[in-house]
Design an enzyme around this catalytic site. Sequence first.
Site, short mmCIF file in Angstrom:
data_model
loop_
_atom_site.label_atom_id
_atom_site.label_comp_id
_atom_site.label_asym_id
_atom_site.label_seq_id
_atom_site.Cartn_x
_atom_site.Cartn_y
_atom_site.Cartn_z
N HIS A 87 0.85 -1.21 -0.08
CA HIS A 87 0.13 -0.11 -0.35
C HIS A 87 1.02 1.43 -0.08
O HIS A 87 0.17 2.49 -0.07
CB HIS A 87 -0.78 -0.44 0.75
CG HIS A 87 -0.69 0.21 2.84
ND1 HIS A 87 -0.20 -0.08 3.61
CD2 HIS A 87 -0.07 1.88 3.29
CE1 HIS A 87 0.42 0.16 4.38
NE2 HIS A 87 0.68 1.56 4.52
N ASP A 139 -0.54 -7.54 1.55
CA ASP A 139 -0.56 -6.03 1.47
C ASP A 139 1.17 -6.28 1.41
O ASP A 139 1.71 -5.93 3.18
CB ASP A 139 -0.49 -5.16 2.46
CG ASP A 139 -0.65 -3.73 2.44
OD1 ASP A 139 0.71 -3.30 1.87
OD2 ASP A 139 -0.31 -2.94 3.80
N GLY A 244 2.98 5.60 9.04
CA GLY A 244 4.19 5.84 8.56
C GLY A 244 5.37 4.91 8.83
O GLY A 244 6.48 4.32 8.87
N GLY A 247 5.03 -0.98 6.27
CA GLY A 247 6.14 -1.66 5.55
C GLY A 247 7.35 -2.07 6.20
O GLY A 247 7.99 -2.83 5.60
N1 ARG Z 1 -0.47 1.86 6.86
C1 ARG Z 1 0.13 3.06 8.00
C2 ARG Z 1 1.21 3.89 7.17
O1 ARG Z 1 0.62 3.96 6.05
C3 ARG Z 1 0.32 2.09 9.52
C4 ARG Z 1 -0.80 2.05 10.36
C5 ARG Z 1 -0.59 1.12 10.79
N2 ARG Z 1 -1.48 1.36 12.85
C6 ARG Z 1 -1.47 0.27 13.31
N3 ARG Z 1 -2.42 0.60 14.34
N4 ARG Z 1 -1.01 -0.40 13.22
O2 ARG Z 1 2.11 3.73 8.08
#
Ligand code: ARG
Length: 817
Positions: A87, A139, A244, A247
């Site tokens: 993503h 992902d 952030g 990945g």
């Molecule tokens: N999708 C988020 C990113 O792009 C990571 C989110 C992780 N969130 C969590 N509550 N563990 O950095």
Amino acid sequence: MSQHLLLSLVILAISPIPGALQDTAVSPTQEELEDLDCGRPEPSARIVGGSDAPPSTWPWQVSLHRGGGHICGGSLIAPSWVLSAAHCFVTNGTLEPAAEWSVLLGAHSQDGSPDGAHVRAVAAILVPDNYSRVERGDDLALLRLAAPAKLGPAVRPGWPVCLPRASHRFAHGTACWATGWGDIQEADPLPLPWVLQEVELMLLGEAACQCLYSRPGPFNLTFQLLPGMLCAGYPEGRRDTCQGDSGGPLVCEEGGRWFQAGITSFGFGCGRRNRPGVFTAVAPYEAWIQEHVKGPEPGPAFPSQPQESHSGLQELRENCTIALPECGKALQPGTWPWEARVMVPGSRPCHGALVSESWVLAPASCFLDPISSDRPPRDLDAWRVLLPSRPRAERVALLVPHENASWEDASDLALLQLRAPVNLSAAPRPVCLPHPEHYFLPGSRCRLARWGRGVCPVYLEEEEAGRCWNDSRWSLLCQEEGTWFLAGVRGFSTGCLRPRAFSPLQTHGPWISHVTRGAYLEDQLAWDWGPEGEETETQTCPPHTEHGACGLRPEAAQMGVLWPWLAEVHVAGGRVCTGILVAPGWVLAATHCVLRLGSTTVPYIEVYLGRAGTSPLPQGHQLSRLVISIRLPRHLGLSPPLALLELSSRVEPSPSALPICLHPGGVTLGASCWVLGWKNPQDRVPVAAAVTILTPRLCHCLYQGILPPGTLCVLYAEGQEDRCEVTSAPPLLCQTEGGSWVLTGMAVRGSRELFAAIGPEEVWISQTVGEAHFLSPGGSPYWPPEGSNLCHPDIAGASGSPRAALFLLLLTPLILG
Ligand code: ARG
């Protein structure tokens, strides 16, 4: 020191900006590549709820940059390959060009300090064909670097992380670590110098995680986990990855090596209760990774799972343990375990609320001098904070006023940090704070709590008391499923105090969590807007004002309390008057009954509430209070008919003591009304006599203008006249259509038929008693507009007998014209 390292040091010295090093660093020698090991960092000495990682702890951690800034995390799995999340690279279904990305390797902090970091361009980005959106799984992404990474600072293999085979099983309950440069809380970026954060997270089994996600969470949403996803975190939240961090790796140590169990993928908010982070499980993608990593350099290492961790792998029985809110629980109703009093030498105590182990929220105006400066005062040394159930006062380390505190009423907030965190238990316990998207549903049960200064001294002359009320402020606490939230605070208001406007706290949640790093922001718990498709207006709601329920009467039960607002007011000297509980700390009574004319001293008065049953047998009263002040309205020349008695402490609403509702004026058509009194003043068994309230005009005609304004006349139903005695000054109550009981008047001295109306005293009552339950005036007034000279001579002559007068009135309908 090897030549290799020397060379990189020279390069670093010339160009301290990591970007300048792009692709110029020395690549590993063939020798080094051959015995490439994985997952063994240099032995060494957040993310949400995490801390600075010591340098070189996580050598495989990389930062993926686009447009000059950090976007996502990743892990080095082979000299030329980085594993990350799909993503990060797919927007609106399109894979972004590899050329826009660069990879920062070996960095500890990202503020440009030369700590061995170097940058590589990205040659290719590979994403599974099936990838569409994070919630649908798959992902993950592979990035091929334009040139191989430099190996570790000590020229020692160990940069890449080990990958698990498809058969590798990580036991639930295992403590693993997630790392990244992501936000440290929702919408709260990692501050400079951007030191890599680490957080220990517990692997959660699929069933345990699904159990948590099957309960409605933020936005009332549930979530179905898919194969290939893995959860890590805690039911109680507070430690998590965040925006952030995506990945980046989730690694677990086995047999002295670090294996990457997951890739940070998504979550619902960050660190929220029952919403652990969701990761892409790496093991199931072994084949996909093996298939796509190609090239001359060595590929990733997939060491087989160490034997000991295999044997230690018992499938823990997964229980479905959901976490309950840790904030906002008040064990005894009415005692607020978060109530904090800030004592500043030379000024009155300032009321605030404990919002975490170490922080108290209070109005900034308690501490800032608005005229001389808006600089916080210096001598915090002498300040003390009193918290419930704490033997000693807490000391204050820091005062952080809201940046708009001195010029915006809605931001009149400050946070005080305690020198030492307090142990949270039943008390002290923090109040819950709402997230920005929290919506307190109409009809939420809310209560006022003291806020700031302005609490009145025990006894005050009326004039002074009014001033002291005008200066005081309140906070609004709203309850959802037994959990109290600080919903709003009310700034200064002068004059009219109802309806009150509160500044919502939702808007301040981000500031509070930014400063405190751990205030208890809790998800919305109540979502029930009532049955779908039905007009909520048509539902009969329990009677209720902005201060909670009022005027409720329990079902008739032999020994139960039938009139939970009826009080016995025992005046020194043996007189007993009727009183009515109008708010948790206030009883309304007839002035003539509680105060002797001409007396200037406050008599010793005790109030009893919660008389059970209807039997004449002496019953124990459940509650008693002393009266600490008597407040009278200022009536020009006339002696005021109503007196407010302030109780020594609050009487919290319960089935045996509930405040009554107050009617703002008028009586709605068809209301059934009762005079509630005692059969005789000795045993004081409550009785109610049914009455009809006469129109003011009729009343005026009957009594020929001798009545003070605001007097109500009643007509007793057949045979009800003598039910209650009158010396105790019984109240007049009416029942609304919804069934709630409303105080309409208090008996005028010596009269069975005349009552001093409550409505005309609304302003005085609500200014004196912040929590009085005035209903909003609904419907059209029953009484026609008043005119003069409308009295029929026959009625005027019949003033001795209201019954006869009514009879006459009914016979001559024209008079009502
Ligand atoms: N999708 C988020 C990113 O792009 C990571 C989110 C992780 N969130 C969590 N509550 N563990 O950095």
